[in-house]
Design an enzyme around this catalytic site. Structure first.
Site, mmCIF file in Angstrom:
data_model
loop_
_atom_site.group_PDB
_atom_site.id
_atom_site.type_symbol
_atom_site.label_atom_id
_atom_site.label_comp_id
_atom_site.label_asym_id
_atom_site.label_seq_id
_atom_site.Cartn_x
_atom_site.Cartn_y
_atom_site.Cartn_z
ATOM 1 N N SER A 191 -18.990 -26.395 -12.147
ATOM 2 C CA SER A 191 -20.055 -26.844 -11.239
ATOM 3 C C SER A 191 -21.232 -25.872 -11.252
ATOM 4 O O SER A 191 -22.391 -26.292 -11.117
ATOM 5 C CB SER A 191 -19.515 -27.013 -9.819
ATOM 6 O OG SER A 191 -19.001 -25.792 -9.318
ATOM 7 N N LYS A 199 -17.346 -20.081 -1.160
ATOM 8 C CA LYS A 199 -16.647 -20.614 0.001
ATOM 9 C C LYS A 199 -16.059 -19.535 0.898
ATOM 10 O O LYS A 199 -15.649 -19.838 2.033
ATOM 11 C CB LYS A 199 -15.553 -21.579 -0.434
ATOM 12 C CG LYS A 199 -16.051 -22.763 -1.244
ATOM 13 C CD LYS A 199 -17.005 -23.636 -0.464
ATOM 14 C CE LYS A 199 -17.329 -24.903 -1.248
ATOM 15 N NZ LYS A 199 -18.215 -25.817 -0.514
#
Length: 305
Positions: free
Chosen positions: A264, A49
């Site tokens: 994840s 991110k």
């Protein structure tokens, strides 16, 4: 002449791509497949991110929508918030982050360490959907500008500009399959757009949670909250990942490959292994989107594998 030292934001990206050695096992070798991990935890704020966080702030500046000193607002499940807090600190913004209260303590601490103001919302009232609604309400009340990672094209553009080209170059154009967890979908959308322009035969595989699974960073959104940046036609296949198998794979990834990654990321590897079991002579790349130390307080790494 003095050396031209980089700033912190100039170190974002150019992350390693490494070959898994033990987890794929004899089956992958027999089928001629290689599985490669893109180590996005090597970014300065610790996740993939960092790329869209920098893109969304810098491009908004360039368009004249924001300027240093302004207040920015974002709903986040963690990694985007941490990355935005870092970039806001670098470039001189006040950052307000809204996050459900059931997410890890490490994520909260990282956000506030960068100087962000953190608003926790009751997960029982809707989790990320509630947080997204609150961010928009605060913007309508004049409390700051929402960057909106879910509907902001500057999010996938970061991966068209950087992540996709890096993967193409690092595999020397040999990549056949790209696998990513799906949250905001910025990573999979941007990388898919770039790679399919390079070779339309490349298969794009998304990891989504199985029914009842709660895996940080992997989401299946209700129709009303589906990210506007998501285009279903860019994803060829979906793999539904169970929570126990993702958590087990996170422990295996650390213990067997030395890659300490989030849950994840492990879910994306589960999906990549499923792909490897049904194809031959494939070069499969999956995103390791963050580091495992962001999940220590959850206890997931304390359990027997």
């Amino acid at each position: 002449m003095k050396p031209n030292y980089p700033t912190l934001e100039q170190t974002i990206g150019r992350t390693p791509l490494v070959r898994l050695q033990r987890i794929p096992g004899d089956l992958a070798q027999a089928r001629g497949n290689v599985i490669l991990a893109k180590l996005e935890g090597n970014n300065p704020a610790g996740s993939v991110k960092d790329r869209p966080a920098l893109s969304m702030i810098v491009r908004a500046e360039q368009r004249g929508e924001i300027r240093p000193g302004d207040t920015l607002i974002e709903a986040t499940s963690g990694n985007t918030g941490i990355a935005l807090a870092m970039v806001a600190a670098i470039r001189g913004y006040r950052m307000i982050l809204i996050m459900p209260d059931n997410l890890s303590l490490e994520r909260r601490a990282a956000m506030t360490a960068y100087g962000a103001e953190l608003i926790l919302t009751p997960a029982s009232q809707g989790g990320m959907e509630y947080a997204r609604d609150l961010a928009l309400r605060m913007q309508s009340e004049g409390k700051g500008k929402v960057l909106d990672q879910f509907g902001n094209d500057d999010n996938p553009q970061a991966h068209i500009d950087t992540t996709g080209p890096e993967i193409w170059q690092q595999t020397e154009g040999q990549i056949t399959h790209f696998v990513s967890a799906m949250g905001t979908t910025g990573t999979i959308m941007g990388v898919a757009a770039y790679l399919r322009d390079c070779n339309e035969a490349i298969q794009i595989v998304g990891a989504q949670p199985a029914e009842g699974a709660q895996i940080p960073g992997i989401r299946k959104w209700p129709e009303a909250y589906l990210p506007k940046i998501y285009h279903a036609d860019r994803v060829h296949a979906l793999e539904y990942i169970g929570q126990p198998e993702a958590e087990t794979m996170a422990r295996r990834l650390a213990a067997e490959e030395g890659i300490f990654a989030g849950i994840s990321s492990a879910g994306a590897l589960v999906a990549a292994l499923r792909v490897a079991a049904r194809v031959q002579n494939a070069t499969i790349v999956f995103i390791v989107c963050d580091r495992g130390d962001r999940y220590l307080s959850t206890g997931v790494f304390n359990q027997e594998s």
